[in-house]
Design a protein around this motif. Structure first.
Motif, PDB file in Angstrom:
ATOM      1  N   GLN A  37       1.279  -1.524  -0.411  1.00 39.32           N
ATOM      2  CA  GLN A  37      -0.504   0.423   0.074  1.00 39.32           C
ATOM      3  C   GLN A  37       0.667   1.758   0.181  1.00 39.32           C
ATOM      4  N   LYS A  41      -2.845   6.052  -1.526  1.00 44.40           N
ATOM      5  CA  LYS A  41      -3.247   4.743  -2.675  1.00 44.40           C
ATOM      6  C   LYS A  41      -3.893   2.987  -1.588  1.00 44.40           C
ATOM      7  N   GLU A  42      -5.093   2.462  -2.628  1.00 44.96           N
ATOM      8  CA  GLU A  42      -5.268   1.624  -2.543  1.00 44.96           C
ATOM      9  C   GLU A  42      -3.953   0.353  -2.137  1.00 44.96           C
ATOM     10  N   ARG A  43      -4.226  -0.535  -1.748  1.00 47.26           N
ATOM     11  CA  ARG A  43      -3.018  -1.768  -1.269  1.00 47.26           C
ATOM     12  C   ARG A  43      -3.200  -2.483  -2.721  1.00 47.26           C
ATOM     13  N   GLU A  44      -2.267  -2.783  -3.329  1.00 43.05           N
ATOM     14  CA  GLU A  44      -2.536  -3.300  -4.581  1.00 43.05           C
ATOM     15  C   GLU A  44      -2.152  -4.652  -4.855  1.00 43.05           C
ATOM     16  N   LEU A 104      -8.237  -9.479  -3.847  1.00 39.42           N
ATOM     17  CA  LEU A 104      -8.492  -8.198  -2.999  1.00 39.42           C
ATOM     18  C   LEU A 104      -9.665  -8.599  -3.519  1.00 39.42           C
ATOM     19  N   GLN A 105     -10.070  -8.932  -4.447  1.00 36.27           N
ATOM     20  CA  GLN A 105     -11.441  -8.348  -4.987  1.00 36.27           C
ATOM     21  C   GLN A 105     -12.877  -9.825  -3.825  1.00 36.27           C
ATOM     22  N   TRP A 111      -3.628 -12.480   6.697  1.00 31.31           N
ATOM     23  CA  TRP A 111      -2.652 -11.080   6.244  1.00 31.31           C
ATOM     24  C   TRP A 111      -2.176 -10.901   7.355  1.00 31.31           C
TER      25      TRP A 111
END
Length: 121
Positions: A37, A41-44, A104-105, A111
């Protein structure tokens, strides 16, 4: 449980290796992955490895520079990061899931706490 280690401050062009220590026998039989992350920004997704290391996936942004691996005997996963760029600066998280690759979807089951990687130019 998962715990990521190895973050720090590094100059662009250099390397860093992250480790992910897992507790619990289940982690040797499911896929593991790394996400990051960047600030603001968003986690990727970064990379993923199947339970027996026969399938590897990488984000386009890290292909050819990062390498994911694991040692099931040690219950540990790794992310070798080479040729680091300032845009690689982020909090890096290790993860594990029954779905492969972790997505992630659909939500990721396990985690770890993140480790900060800062790449200076």
């Amino acid at each position: 449980q998962l715990q990521a280690f190895g973050g720090g401050l590094v100059q662009a062009g250099n390397s860093l290796r992250l480790s992910c220590a897992a507790s619990g026998r289940i982690f040797s039989s499911i896929g593991m992955g790394w996400f990051r992350q960047p600030p603001g920004k968003e986690r990727e997704f970064v990379a993923a490895i199947s339970w027996n290391s026969d399938r590897l996936y990488y984000a386009d942004s890290v292909k050819g520079r990062f390498a994911i691996s694991r040692d099931n005997a040690k219950n540990t996963g790794y992310l070798q990061m080479n040729s680091l760029k300032p845009e690689d600066t982020a909090v890096y998280y290790c993860a594990a899931d029954f779905r492969f690759p972790p997505d992630l979807q659909y939500g990721v089951h396990y985690w770890g706490k993140g480790t900060l990687v800062t790449v200076s130019s």
